[in-house]
Design an enzyme around this catalytic site. Sequence first.
Site, PDB file in Angstrom:
ATOM      1  N   SER A 176      78.271  11.898 -16.891  1.00 37.83           N
ATOM      2  CA  SER A 176      79.562  12.570 -16.842  1.00 37.83           C
ATOM      3  C   SER A 176      79.380  14.035 -17.219  1.00 37.83           C
ATOM      4  O   SER A 176      78.348  14.436 -17.765  1.00 37.83           O
ATOM      5  CB  SER A 176      80.550  11.889 -17.790  1.00 37.83           C
ATOM      6  OG  SER A 176      79.974  11.667 -19.068  1.00 37.83           O
ATOM      7  N   HIS A 204      75.931  12.651 -20.893  1.00 36.11           N
ATOM      8  CA  HIS A 204      77.179  13.411 -20.814  1.00 36.11           C
ATOM      9  C   HIS A 204      76.813  14.880 -21.013  1.00 36.11           C
ATOM     10  O   HIS A 204      76.359  15.271 -22.090  1.00 36.11           O
ATOM     11  CB  HIS A 204      78.154  12.944 -21.898  1.00 36.11           C
ATOM     12  CG  HIS A 204      79.472  13.643 -21.890  1.00 36.11           C
ATOM     13  ND1 HIS A 204      80.494  13.310 -21.013  1.00 36.11           N
ATOM     14  CD2 HIS A 204      79.962  14.653 -22.653  1.00 36.11           C
ATOM     15  CE1 HIS A 204      81.548  14.074 -21.252  1.00 36.11           C
ATOM     16  NE2 HIS A 204      81.246  14.906 -22.230  1.00 36.11           N
ATOM     17  N   PHE A 251      76.712  27.495 -31.978  1.00 39.18           N
ATOM     18  CA  PHE A 251      77.346  26.193 -31.765  1.00 39.18           C
ATOM     19  C   PHE A 251      76.755  25.138 -32.703  1.00 39.18           C
ATOM     20  O   PHE A 251      77.470  24.322 -33.270  1.00 39.18           O
ATOM     21  CB  PHE A 251      77.160  25.741 -30.314  1.00 39.18           C
ATOM     22  CG  PHE A 251      78.003  26.471 -29.319  1.00 39.18           C
ATOM     23  CD1 PHE A 251      79.035  27.300 -29.714  1.00 39.18           C
ATOM     24  CD2 PHE A 251      77.758  26.329 -27.957  1.00 39.18           C
ATOM     25  CE1 PHE A 251      79.810  27.978 -28.791  1.00 39.18           C
ATOM     26  CE2 PHE A 251      78.540  26.997 -27.023  1.00 39.18           C
ATOM     27  CZ  PHE A 251      79.562  27.828 -27.450  1.00 39.18           C
ATOM     28  N   ASP A 309      89.176  19.285 -34.418  1.00 38.91           N
ATOM     29  CA  ASP A 309      88.992  20.315 -35.433  1.00 38.91           C
ATOM     30  C   ASP A 309      90.338  20.760 -35.989  1.00 38.91           C
ATOM     31  O   ASP A 309      91.361  20.705 -35.295  1.00 38.91           O
ATOM     32  CB  ASP A 309      88.277  21.526 -34.837  1.00 38.91           C
ATOM     33  CG  ASP A 309      86.907  21.163 -34.294  1.00 38.91           C
ATOM     34  OD1 ASP A 309      86.217  20.360 -34.952  1.00 38.91           O
ATOM     35  OD2 ASP A 309      86.536  21.689 -33.229  1.00 38.91           O
ATOM     36  N   GLU A 315      81.341  17.630 -18.776  1.00 40.20           N
ATOM     37  CA  GLU A 315      82.460  18.123 -19.580  1.00 40.20           C
ATOM     38  C   GLU A 315      82.760  19.593 -19.309  1.00 40.20           C
ATOM     39  O   GLU A 315      81.866  20.419 -19.212  1.00 40.20           O
ATOM     40  CB  GLU A 315      82.135  17.928 -21.065  1.00 40.20           C
ATOM     41  CG  GLU A 315      83.266  18.363 -21.999  1.00 40.20           C
ATOM     42  CD  GLU A 315      83.017  17.936 -23.423  1.00 40.20           C
ATOM     43  OE1 GLU A 315      82.767  16.728 -23.631  1.00 40.20           O
ATOM     44  OE2 GLU A 315      83.044  18.794 -24.323  1.00 40.20           O
TER      45      GLU A 315
END
Length: 284
Positions: free
Chosen positions: A7, A261, A211, A100, A9
């Site tokens: 998949s 993913h 990140f 978050d 994102e």
Amino acid sequence: MKSNNFSIEFFPPKTPEGVEKLRATRLKLAELKPKYFSVTFGAGGSTQKGTLGTVLEIRREGHEAAPHLSCIGSSRDSLREILNEYKSHGIRRLVALRGDLPSGYGAVGYSSGEFRYANELVEFIRAETGDWFHIEVAAYPEMHPQAKSPQDDVQNFVGKVKAGANAAITQYFYNADAYFRFVEEARKAGADVPITAGIMPITNYSQLMRFSDMCGAEIPRWIRLKLASFGDDSASIKAFGLDVVTALCERLLAGGAPGLHFYTLNQAVATTEICRRLDTSGAR
């Protein structure tokens, strides 16, 4: 890796230019025939309309799409409204997350909110909609940065599965052993659902470090040193990143990961090339 067990994102764009860029990216990535696309949901639902709009556009293009849904900063009434809207559009897959804290949402608001943890969100979705949605939840092979211990983190994951999650997607990582160990421990603890490996292509060193600092993903020392040694040589960073991430994907799939993913950051080139290499090697 079969053609439909991975998949992709995206995050919802916030500008007209971003919308056009994502359309071009999506057109390229759709050639890979992913099982579905997922679209993130900002802190406290800050991108709610953009999330739904992007999901509906993807569905109009003939692809399955899964909106993310986070519960921090949201009320039961607001989430009920969102779920009903998703159902009205025939959406059957969700990625359910704690999410978050939105900017300015302090500890007092967090402790007094209607939802504190993702398992509560999963329970709410099941209570409101039964088995309508296929629910994906998050997993953290290297431990959630706010978990008390690895053991507690595994139990938190088990709680989400027992609440009704169908499957999970991990935070990205570059240590395959951490993934395999987490899956083993989750199985022993009673969480018998597919755990898809989250993959972050490496294209920008400073962005990756930023990140990773935020989400607690570890960058192995040898990878950090190698990336740092390239300085501003973006071509070398990207070439090295493709080698490292492709090898990681090959090992994960060979070791039994049910799928991948890809966290694309709305970019197509790296994910496309990784999948091409997996095809060539016979891994996909």
